[in-house]
Design an enzyme around this catalytic site. Structure first.
Site, PDB file in Angstrom:
ATOM      1  N   ARG A 218       0.789  -1.262  -0.078  1.00  0.00           N
ATOM      2  CA  ARG A 218       0.062   0.144   0.126  1.00  0.00           C
ATOM      3  C   ARG A 218       0.713   1.112  -0.144  1.00  0.00           C
ATOM      4  O   ARG A 218       1.762   1.193   0.792  1.00  0.00           O
ATOM      5  CB  ARG A 218      -1.034  -0.036   1.183  1.00  0.00           C
ATOM      6  N   GLU A 247      -3.965   7.811  -5.259  1.00  0.00           N
ATOM      7  CA  GLU A 247      -4.040   7.101  -6.762  1.00  0.00           C
ATOM      8  C   GLU A 247      -5.555   7.626  -7.212  1.00  0.00           C
ATOM      9  O   GLU A 247      -6.509   7.499  -6.422  1.00  0.00           O
ATOM     10  CB  GLU A 247      -4.022   5.389  -6.462  1.00  0.00           C
ATOM     11  N   HIS A 266      -0.666   0.601 -10.161  1.00  0.00           N
ATOM     12  CA  HIS A 266      -1.069  -0.266  -9.335  1.00  0.00           C
ATOM     13  C   HIS A 266      -1.587  -1.738 -10.047  1.00  0.00           C
ATOM     14  O   HIS A 266      -2.886  -1.941 -10.039  1.00  0.00           O
ATOM     15  CB  HIS A 266      -2.260   0.218  -8.488  1.00  0.00           C
TER      16      HIS A 266
END
Length: 303
Positions: A218, A247, A266
């Site tokens: 994360r 994000e 991601h």
């Protein structure tokens, strides 16, 4: 008609339709409500199960019949809100293919650093054909986190010749002691209050000069301004971030211009909707039958 359960689907920011269609195929007798901010509370307040990515403020306390919360992902930190009653169990998804994909990403980035491939990218841009011989990569790697993903990362890196050691908070070894021995550090930790900001200026300083950091867990594990400073100073030679604090990453983020940093959006691995819904349906079957729920997390630990 067989009575089913009422499920509140909270997949945002992930699109709801793939989960909705798969759930309707797997559990045609259940009532599924897709949550939105504009929807009247009365439409979903009697839901027994939450299936989602995060619990927005006020949702948990408006669900008096809530019996189970299941994440649509491996991480659960966005579901563990203070207002969620302590008695409500929480499960996560465990996807072997996702762990494999993440391990492949980490291995690719570790080899990019260890085999000095950015040097050859630069030479190609300058049309320089020059060899820099090196031995096989046997760098010391510390994998932070030894859950299913961390173990798969460790296995794959070891198969490529790296010297791998795992680290977990529960083992009692000081983090900075483990970092001092690692030429490559991989973060595969769950995000909890204890691990938020764990990779900060002091942790980066504990790593050997010209070492590398890879984060696939994360974004909030890493203090990004400290990472940028470590890259600009040359203390770190390489970093790869598949996750960031914000994000999508804003265009004005300093990360974009940090030297020797690989940023990916991601994408290290994605669980398949089929796997996610199949594991959720398995849990619903267990809930209806009064059997133990699968893949429960320890709410005290946060994973």
């Amino acid at each position: 008609m067989v009575a089913g359960m009422k499920i509140l689907l909270l997949s945002h920011p992930l699109p709801a339709d793939p989960y909705l269609h798969a759930l309707r195929r797997a559990r045609p007798h259940d009532e599924i409500v897709v949550w939105s901010r504009d929807q009247p509370v009365a439409d979903w307040a009697d839901a027994e199960v939450v299936f989602g990515w995060r619990l927005p403020a006020g949702v948990a306390q408006a669900l008096p019949r809530l019996r189970w919360v299941c994440s649509v992902a491996a991480g659960v930190e966005k579901l563990l809100v203070p207002e969620l009653p302590a008695a409500v169990p929480v499960s996560r998804i465990v996807d072997p293919d996702q762990a494999l994909g993440i391990a492949q990403y980490v291995t690719a980035m570790a080899l990019r650093f260890a085999r000095e491939l950015p040097r050859y990218d630069e030479q190609q841009r300058e049309r320089v054909w020059k060899r820099h011989p090196m031995a096989a990569a046997r760098h010391r790697v510390c994998v932070l986190g030894q859950g299913a993903t961390g173990q798969e990362i460790s296995r794959m890196l070891a198969a490529c010749g790296f010297e791998v050691q795992g680290w977990r908070r529960s083992q009692g070894r000081p983090l900075h002691e483990a970092l001092r021995e690692a030429q490559i550090v991989v973060c595969a930790l769950p995000l909890t209050p204890e691990t938020t900001g764990l990779i900060d200026r002091e942790a980066l300083a504990a790593m050997p000069r010209r070492s590398a950091l890879i984060n696939i867990a994360r974004g909030a594990h890493v203090v990004e301004e400290d990472l940028v400073a470590a890259l600009r100073s040359g203390h770190l030679a390489f970093a790869a971030l598949d996750v960031q604090v914000n994000e999508p990453l804003p265009p004005d983020s300093p990360l974009w211009e940090a030297p020797n940093l690989v940023i990916t959006p991601h994408i290290a691995a994605q669980s398949s909707v089929h796997t996610i819904v199949a594991q959720f349906a398995e849990g619903l079957d267990a809930l209806e039958a009064g059997r133990p729920l699968p893949r429960l997390i320890d709410r005290q630990l946060g994973y």
